[in-house]
Design an enzyme around this catalytic site. Sequence first.
Site, PDB file in Angstrom:
ATOM      1  N   GLU A 181     -51.709 -34.616  85.867  1.00 16.35           N
ATOM      2  CA  GLU A 181     -50.934 -33.396  86.160  1.00 16.35           C
ATOM      3  C   GLU A 181     -49.816 -33.115  85.168  1.00 16.35           C
ATOM      4  O   GLU A 181     -48.667 -32.917  85.561  1.00 16.35           O
ATOM      5  CB  GLU A 181     -50.366 -33.473  87.589  1.00 16.35           C
ATOM      6  CG  GLU A 181     -51.435 -33.633  88.659  1.00 16.35           C
ATOM      7  CD  GLU A 181     -50.863 -33.775  90.072  1.00 16.35           C
ATOM      8  OE1 GLU A 181     -49.635 -33.818  90.228  1.00 16.35           O
ATOM      9  OE2 GLU A 181     -51.667 -33.843  91.016  1.00 16.35           O
ATOM     10  N   GLU A 297     -61.070 -36.029  93.081  1.00 18.50           N
ATOM     11  CA  GLU A 297     -60.325 -36.163  94.351  1.00 18.50           C
ATOM     12  C   GLU A 297     -60.791 -35.146  95.382  1.00 18.50           C
ATOM     13  O   GLU A 297     -59.998 -34.559  96.112  1.00 18.50           O
ATOM     14  CB  GLU A 297     -58.812 -35.996  94.101  1.00 18.50           C
ATOM     15  CG  GLU A 297     -58.273 -36.931  93.042  1.00 18.50           C
ATOM     16  CD  GLU A 297     -56.754 -36.833  92.844  1.00 18.50           C
ATOM     17  OE1 GLU A 297     -56.077 -36.210  93.683  1.00 18.50           O
ATOM     18  OE2 GLU A 297     -56.261 -37.391  91.852  1.00 18.50           O
TER      19      GLU A 297
HETATM   20  C1  XIL Z   1     -51.652 -38.836  97.306  1.00 23.09           C
HETATM   21  C2  XIL Z   1     -52.038 -39.950  98.273  1.00 23.09           C
HETATM   22  O1  XIL Z   1     -53.296 -39.638  98.833  1.00 23.09           O
HETATM   23  C3  XIL Z   1     -50.989 -40.082  99.347  1.00 23.09           C
HETATM   24  O2  XIL Z   1     -51.278 -41.228 100.168  1.00 23.09           O
HETATM   25  C4  XIL Z   1     -49.606 -40.229  98.728  1.00 23.09           C
HETATM   26  O3  XIL Z   1     -48.633 -40.239  99.732  1.00 23.09           O
HETATM   27  C5  XIL Z   1     -49.333 -39.100  97.772  1.00 23.09           C
HETATM   28  O4  XIL Z   1     -50.358 -39.041  96.792  1.00 23.09           O
HETATM   29  N1  XIL Z   1     -53.120 -35.721  93.552  1.00 23.09           N
HETATM   30  C6  XIL Z   1     -53.152 -37.011  93.077  1.00 23.09           C
HETATM   31  C7  XIL Z   1     -53.089 -38.152  94.025  1.00 23.09           C
HETATM   32  O5  XIL Z   1     -53.343 -37.212  91.873  1.00 23.09           O
HETATM   33  O6  XIL Z   1     -52.449 -39.272  93.476  1.00 23.09           O
HETATM   34  C8  XIL Z   1     -52.421 -37.752  95.311  1.00 23.09           C
HETATM   35  O7  XIL Z   1     -52.548 -38.847  96.230  1.00 23.09           O
HETATM   36  C9  XIL Z   1     -53.036 -36.495  95.879  1.00 23.09           C
HETATM   37  C10 XIL Z   1     -52.862 -35.343  94.906  1.00 23.09           C
END
Ligand code: XIL
Length: 388
Positions: A181, A297
């Site tokens: 990001e 994701e």
């Molecule tokens: C999220 C996790 O799923 C949560 O448990 C944590 O509290 C916050 O981060 N994009 C990403 C991930 O790259 O690392 C994030 O994961 C979700 C959004």
Amino acid sequence: MFKNSSVSRRRLLYFGASGLAGAIAVAVAKDRLPMYPSQALDNLTRDFKVAGQTPLKGRATAKGLIYGAASGQDFLASDKKLQASIVRECGILVPENELKWQFLRPRPDVYDFSRSDWLAQFARTHKMLFRGHTLVWYQQLPEWFKEVVNRQNAEKFLVEHITTVTKRYAGQMHSWDVVNEAIEPDDRQKAGLRKSPWLEFLGPDYIELAYRVAAQADPKAMLVYNENALEYSGRKEEVKRTAVLKLLERLKSRGTPIHALGIQSHLVAQEAALNAKKLRSFLSDVASLGLKILITELDVSDQKLPSDPAVRDRIVAGVYEDYLSVVLDEKAVIAVLNWGLSDRHTWLSTFTPRSDGAPVRPLPLDSSFKPKLAWNAMARAFDQARKR
Ligand code: XIL
């Protein structure tokens, strides 16, 4: 209820109307419908039939694809049913939080690999690939970070962190989200870069540096740039895609060791702005840089859908199948990972909870680990994908 509910209402109104004005209004309203109308609307006629019961990893492998999911170590270690589901369905595992600075770095001079090592071992035991998320991000930094890291020492911290962490798993990692990001055009920085401590302390070159250091410490891992909000075609996402493409072009032209783009794919069920053509052409632009693409994701938020779980499941499944059929059409897409596997453990239950208090249902398995229509949708998309 839906983002395009004004469209539906207008359609109802105008269907009864006669004359040119009515016809034009219907045409305009239709124009604003999603590329895939079934995506945002319930569709009882759409069936999600699947041949056989082969788990997702087998269906993906048959097409030269990798399928897997993220999991937290705490959930996995304490839940035998989750373990069994992950072992059955997944060919690759990614720690949901355990490789982030916040978890790995309790103090500036201490690394705690206990939880990520556990997950690496779990993957090894069950012959799954393992992937790393993430080395450089602006979020989930430890409390001490802002007291300790500054312009003078930031490069030392970055290089040492990447070297230590990638060396620990060198030769074992399928891929690493080296930088996560880094683009946010709204921050109004040069080249659409996100305002982050790394940009502030090191300038834009922190990105290239991160890849070079990672490649040196683990020459075998696929090095990925991972990004969110690239999927839809609102004005914001269009601008972001352009900035990401420029970043990738620049990195490649400078000979940076970067091998793939990770598209997070946190989808939103009522979002109507999936433009298949634009997404498809973005993917082929990325591929033509010689990069692979990973869906890293994937989940589908049902936060704003009606309360009936059966309706939600159908709509969510439609989003899965529509989205995957677009992205899997691009041969450079080599892997698909869900952010969690079962609705029992999903970050969306706190991040985008429903106002009616009902548990969210964004993943392929329900909270008792039974496959939902979303599982069928994924299975169908894999079955229909071209072979890599
Ligand atoms: C999220 C996790 O799923 C949560 O448990 C944590 O509290 C916050 O981060 N994009 C990403 C991930 O790259 O690392 C994030 O994961 C979700 C959004």
